[in-house]
Design a protein around this motif. Sequence first.
Motif, short mmCIF file in Angstrom:
data_model
loop_
_atom_site.label_atom_id
_atom_site.label_comp_id
_atom_site.label_asym_id
_atom_site.label_seq_id
_atom_site.Cartn_x
_atom_site.Cartn_y
_atom_site.Cartn_z
N ARG A 146 -3.17 13.91 -0.60
CA ARG A 146 -3.16 12.47 -0.82
C ARG A 146 -1.86 12.13 -1.52
O ARG A 146 -1.36 12.91 -2.34
CB ARG A 146 -4.35 12.04 -1.67
CG ARG A 146 -5.68 12.03 -0.93
CD ARG A 146 -6.77 11.41 -1.79
NE ARG A 146 -7.08 12.27 -2.92
CZ ARG A 146 -8.11 13.12 -2.93
NH1 ARG A 146 -8.90 13.22 -1.88
NH2 ARG A 146 -8.33 13.87 -3.99
N ALA A 171 0.75 8.91 -3.33
CA ALA A 171 0.95 7.56 -3.84
C ALA A 171 2.41 7.37 -4.19
O ALA A 171 3.01 8.23 -4.84
CB ALA A 171 0.07 7.32 -5.07
N GLU A 219 -2.63 6.92 -7.07
CA GLU A 219 -3.07 8.12 -6.34
C GLU A 219 -4.59 8.25 -6.40
O GLU A 219 -5.23 8.65 -5.42
CB GLU A 219 -2.38 9.35 -6.94
CG GLU A 219 -2.58 10.63 -6.15
CD GLU A 219 -3.89 11.29 -6.47
OE1 GLU A 219 -4.58 11.75 -5.53
OE2 GLU A 219 -4.26 11.34 -7.66
N CYS A 233 -6.42 6.30 -3.74
CA CYS A 233 -6.49 6.87 -2.39
C CYS A 233 -7.91 7.33 -2.07
O CYS A 233 -8.43 7.07 -0.97
CB CYS A 233 -5.54 8.07 -2.26
SG CYS A 233 -3.79 7.68 -2.26
N ARG A 249 -7.99 6.37 1.95
CA ARG A 249 -6.68 6.42 2.61
C ARG A 249 -5.89 7.61 2.07
O ARG A 249 -6.01 7.97 0.91
CB ARG A 249 -5.89 5.13 2.38
CG ARG A 249 -6.63 3.87 2.82
CD ARG A 249 -7.04 3.93 4.28
NE ARG A 249 -7.84 2.79 4.68
CZ ARG A 249 -7.35 1.68 5.20
NH1 ARG A 249 -6.03 1.57 5.37
NH2 ARG A 249 -8.15 0.70 5.53
N LEU A 266 -0.80 5.78 -0.01
CA LEU A 266 -0.71 4.41 -0.51
C LEU A 266 0.68 4.18 -1.09
O LEU A 266 1.29 5.09 -1.66
CB LEU A 266 -1.77 4.14 -1.58
CG LEU A 266 -3.23 4.19 -1.14
CD1 LEU A 266 -4.14 3.91 -2.32
CD2 LEU A 266 -3.50 3.22 0.00
N ALA A 289 -1.40 0.63 2.70
CA ALA A 289 -1.69 1.98 3.20
C ALA A 289 -0.69 2.32 4.29
O ALA A 289 -0.35 1.48 5.12
CB ALA A 289 -3.12 2.06 3.74
#
Length: 363
Positions: free
Chosen positions: A246, A248, A280, A283, A288, A291, A328
């Motif tokens: 993930r 951010a 983060e 997410c 998602r 991001l 996103a």
Amino acid sequence: MTFWIIIGAVCAGFGALHGFLFQDGPSVIGMIYGGCIGVLAIAYERGVCFAGYRERLRRLPTLAYFAAAETSLLVVILAAKLVTGAVMWTLGVSEKTLTEAVTPKWSSIPYAMVVSALIIAALRVRDLIGGETFINLVLGRYHRPVSEERVFLFLDLVGSTAYAERHGDLAAQDLLKAVFAAIAEPVRRHRGQVDDYVGDQVIISWPLARGVEQARCVACVFAIRQTLIRDRRAWIARFGLVPEVRAALHGGSVVTAEVGVDRHKIAYFGDVINATARLEGLCREAGRSVLISDAVLSRLPALPEGIEAEALGPQRLRGRSGIMTVHALAESRRLQAVGEAGGRAGADLDDGLAMPGLAARAG
């Protein structure tokens, strides 16, 4: 290439210093010897050659490792002297006989060992704290706090806790080590800087202007994702899964300063760091993978080809009173459809559908 040019120049300088200390003065021949011997010794140390042998050395007990490592370095230096001298004699650069050209003086051996050890130690410190941080510490750039604008990328490995529960902490650490190693090359390619590892999270940053130029910060995220997908068979064979991350992206003004007494590091202070960490975390809540804040997206000249943004609107981040406008990022549906139709992983789409510096993932 820049790294090896710098190493060659530094070693050539030490070759000139050897002439000043032990002979009649610096000479071009001494600089050539110093440059060639130093580059070959560092190439061995960095695993460019005999990587398997060095890996076996690292498995030895500490005292045996140091003894074997020093002996090996001495052999490499002697071999480098022999090869360099033979080449120079063959080309007619050296006026010495072949025996004189390839035989080191007794004063040269300890000198070469000490110089090589110093350079290797400096490189290990550089690797430990990061190249850019190392340079900043050497130059004293952040002895006094500096306000600057940076883009931050927080990457989190999905499912690492569950993996540790199933396979144990040692296996989880092995997975993290492999993922962090895979991430390094895309970060270098997109001129980012790994600032820290926090558990299963990696913190990467750019000076704002560099990060938004050519959308490097975004391209880096998807290059990392594609790198992991591209080697899916190897990941599955070794760990039974393909790592997912993930991500951010957020940026703004931070205070950068050198901190610490016994152990120095470059640290960042400001709300941007906390906000990126919270982004983060969003997410997971938003379902998602990537991001980006509007503060960064609005400064990009354009998104990389094959990447599209979806506005999620104003979001209240956990533990924060303010509102952040969030988007996103994902590979375009067109690319995903092509990947599904072709039945191949993102690496197979890399040739025709990705912009330079970005490998778009599909399927």
